[in-house]
Design a protein around this motif. Structure first.
Motif, mmCIF file in Angstrom:
data_model
loop_
_atom_site.group_PDB
_atom_site.id
_atom_site.type_symbol
_atom_site.label_atom_id
_atom_site.label_comp_id
_atom_site.label_asym_id
_atom_site.label_seq_id
_atom_site.Cartn_x
_atom_site.Cartn_y
_atom_site.Cartn_z
ATOM 1 N N GLU A 192 0.813 -1.220 0.000
ATOM 2 C CA GLU A 192 0.000 0.000 0.000
ATOM 3 C C GLU A 192 0.854 1.281 0.000
ATOM 4 N N ASP A 193 2.030 1.236 0.657
ATOM 5 C CA ASP A 193 2.864 2.443 0.757
ATOM 6 C C ASP A 193 3.369 2.928 -0.605
ATOM 7 N N GLN A 194 3.240 2.085 -1.617
ATOM 8 C CA GLN A 194 3.716 2.482 -2.948
ATOM 9 C C GLN A 194 2.601 3.025 -3.848
ATOM 10 N N VAL B 80 1.314 1.812 12.826
ATOM 11 C CA VAL B 80 2.259 2.117 11.736
ATOM 12 C C VAL B 80 2.640 0.840 10.993
ATOM 13 N N LYS B 81 3.059 1.017 9.731
ATOM 14 C CA LYS B 81 3.420 -0.163 8.931
ATOM 15 C C LYS B 81 4.712 -0.781 9.463
ATOM 16 N N MET B 82 4.808 -2.101 9.310
ATOM 17 C CA MET B 82 6.061 -2.757 9.653
ATOM 18 C C MET B 82 7.117 -2.230 8.692
ATOM 19 N N SER B 83 8.263 -1.829 9.253
ATOM 20 C CA SER B 83 9.270 -1.194 8.407
ATOM 21 C C SER B 83 10.650 -1.465 8.967
ATOM 22 N N LYS B 84 11.633 -1.494 8.038
ATOM 23 C CA LYS B 84 12.994 -1.776 8.518
ATOM 24 C C LYS B 84 13.491 -0.637 9.393
HETATM 25 N N1 AQP Z 1 4.605 -3.151 6.132
HETATM 26 C C1 AQP Z 1 4.441 -3.496 4.863
HETATM 27 N N2 AQP Z 1 3.289 -4.093 4.469
HETATM 28 C C2 AQP Z 1 3.109 -4.452 3.181
HETATM 29 N N3 AQP Z 1 4.024 -4.260 2.215
HETATM 30 C C3 AQP Z 1 5.189 -3.664 2.554
HETATM 31 N N4 AQP Z 1 6.281 -3.337 1.845
HETATM 32 C C4 AQP Z 1 7.192 -2.765 2.681
HETATM 33 N N5 AQP Z 1 6.697 -2.693 3.931
HETATM 34 C C5 AQP Z 1 5.451 -3.258 3.882
HETATM 35 C C6 AQP Z 1 6.461 -3.601 0.413
HETATM 36 O O1 AQP Z 1 7.661 -4.312 0.214
HETATM 37 C C7 AQP Z 1 8.143 -4.022 -1.103
HETATM 38 C C8 AQP Z 1 9.624 -3.733 -1.063
HETATM 39 O O2 AQP Z 1 9.801 -2.520 -0.359
HETATM 40 P P1 AQP Z 1 11.115 -1.716 -0.286
HETATM 41 O O3 AQP Z 1 12.082 -2.184 -1.276
HETATM 42 O O4 AQP Z 1 10.743 -0.274 -0.226
HETATM 43 O O5 AQP Z 1 11.643 -2.226 1.076
HETATM 44 P P2 AQP Z 1 12.022 -1.416 2.289
HETATM 45 O O6 AQP Z 1 12.419 -0.028 1.921
HETATM 46 O O7 AQP Z 1 12.968 -2.309 2.973
HETATM 47 O O8 AQP Z 1 10.685 -1.342 3.051
HETATM 48 P P3 AQP Z 1 10.455 -0.539 4.357
HETATM 49 O O9 AQP Z 1 10.599 -1.411 5.498
HETATM 50 O O10 AQP Z 1 9.134 0.116 4.090
HETATM 51 O O11 AQP Z 1 11.608 0.513 4.496
HETATM 52 P P4 AQP Z 1 11.479 2.008 4.865
HETATM 53 O O12 AQP Z 1 10.451 2.133 5.929
HETATM 54 O O13 AQP Z 1 12.856 2.373 5.308
HETATM 55 O O14 AQP Z 1 11.061 2.658 3.587
HETATM 56 C C9 AQP Z 1 7.318 -2.842 -1.621
HETATM 57 O O15 AQP Z 1 6.387 -3.310 -2.564
HETATM 58 C C10 AQP Z 1 6.630 -2.329 -0.388
HETATM 59 O O16 AQP Z 1 5.383 -1.745 -0.688
#
Ligand code: AQP
Length: 332
Positions: free
Chosen positions: A148-150, A194-198
């Motif tokens: 969804e974040d994309q 909040v969304k699960m995120s690195k």
């Molecule tokens: N929480 C999530 N729920 C569903 N989909 C998610 N994606 C990421 N977080 C969630 C999807 O994973 C794909 C790859 O994302 P990326 O390459 O942007 O990976 P990332 O940056 O490691 O993801 P993060 O954790 O969201 O990092 P931050 O917060 O640092 O930007 C994508 O299709 C994304 O939607």
């Protein structure tokens, strides 16, 4: 066959559960029915500083995880973004088509630059959604399986494709997002708002697939729920429990309604204990398979070379057509 394109960053080392359930899992399914292009987006990774040795290792690690998750290079085109120079080239063209204000409205940039401090954020981070537009348009993708974040970036892609087509004649397929309702947004186990995120504020809320399975089980067992005791799917009122039910349902292929019934009258402890077990069963073989692929870097590199060749054939054609439409003089 309709075409799909998507990518994942090689930044964090391990994929997290959100990456897997939100995106990669769909990629595996779609390679059966679609002409699928998947890539490790190293050019996106360098929008924030990367250690060169780590970036190289993490790029192979990302490929190994994609294979462990079930991508089959015979069924899809799997490659590394920087192996196909047309991404950067079409990226520039798209930069010249994007309004400054339009790029400034991208919420991912706002969030990420706020986390880093506005002065530390690079111009690359600012325009990364535009590079993503180029990534998608190069392959004339019909659909883009992402979380969804994309969504906002896919909207930008559609706008720019239409703008280019309107100005220079039909050139790009206008893509649609492919985002599943159930798994489009996986939430942090400690903060289900909040969304699960690195870049989570506490590692306790983040499930990395390559972590020690025992640590993962513990995180699931200590997930934040609510003070109520009923196990019911209601993302508004019960975000923590609903997140766990969604994850459980997807990993086991059991309908949420069946899970609600199974746990009727039981406490959250039972749900968490069972989900912890489901998670361990999922991540244990995933870790083993990833390691097996990593142990053979020559095979990895040669399959990436083949993938890049297949990708370039498509990307070069789109780029040549784009240059031509815009009036860039061809080199004789
Ligand atoms: N929480 C999530 N729920 C569903 N989909 C998610 N994606 C990421 N977080 C969630 C999807 O994973 C794909 C790859 O994302 P990326 O390459 O942007 O990976 P990332 O940056 O490691 O993801 P993060 O954790 O969201 O990092 P931050 O917060 O640092 O930007 C994508 O299709 C994304 O939607």
């Amino acid at each position: 066959r309709p075409r799909v394109l998507s990518g994942i960053q090689p930044t964090a080392g391990s994929f997290h559960l959100g990456n897997y359930l939100g995106a990669v899992r769909q990629w595996v399914a779609l390679q059966e029915s679609h002409d699928a292009f998947y890539m490790v987006v190293d050019l996106h990774a360098i929008t924030v500083p990367q250690d060169p040795a780590e970036l190289r290792a993490n790029t192979r690690l990302a490929v190994a995880q994609l294979l462990a998750a079930g991508l089959d290079p015979e069924r899809c085109t799997l490659f590394v973004q920087s192996h196909v120079p047309e991404h950067a080239q079409l990226g520039w063209i798209m930069n010249c088509l994007t309004g400054f204000g339009e790029a400034s409205r991208m919420t991912q940039f706002k969030d990420k630059s706020a986390k880093q401090g506005a002065d530390r954020a690079t111009v690359g981070l600012f325009t990364y959604p535009v590079l993503q537009v180029a990534d998608i348009l190069l392959y004339q993708a019909d659909q883009v399986p992402v979380g969804e974040d994309q969504r906002q970036h896919i909207e930008l892609t559609r706008d720019l494709a239409e703008r280019f087509n309107g100005r220079y004649g039909q050139t790009f397929t206008v893509p649609a997002p492919y985002i599943l309702k159930e798994t489009g947004k996986i939430f942090d186990l400690q903060d289900p708002a909040v969304k699960m995120s690195k870049s989570a504020s506490t590692p306790k809320g983040l499930v990395n697939l390559l972590d020690d399975p025992k640590a993962t089980a513990k995180k699931v067992r200590s997930a934040v729920t609510d003070t109520d005791t009923v196990i019911r799917f209601d993302p508004e009122k019960k975000p923590g429990v609903s997140n766990l039910l969604g994850i459980y349902s997807t990993l086991t292929g059991t309908a949420v309604a069946d899970l609600e019934q199974k746990y009727e009258g039981q406490g959250y402890g039972a749900l968490k204990t069972d989900l912890a077990e489901v998670m361990v069963e999922f991540v244990t073989p995933f870790r083993t398979r990833t390691q097996e692929y990593l142990d053979d870097p020559e095979t990895l590199d040669s399959l990436l070379a083949k993938g890049a060749e297949k990708a370039r054939a498509v990307a070069a054609e789109t780029l040549a057509q784009t240059y031509d439409r815009m009036g860039l003089l061809p080199a004789k």
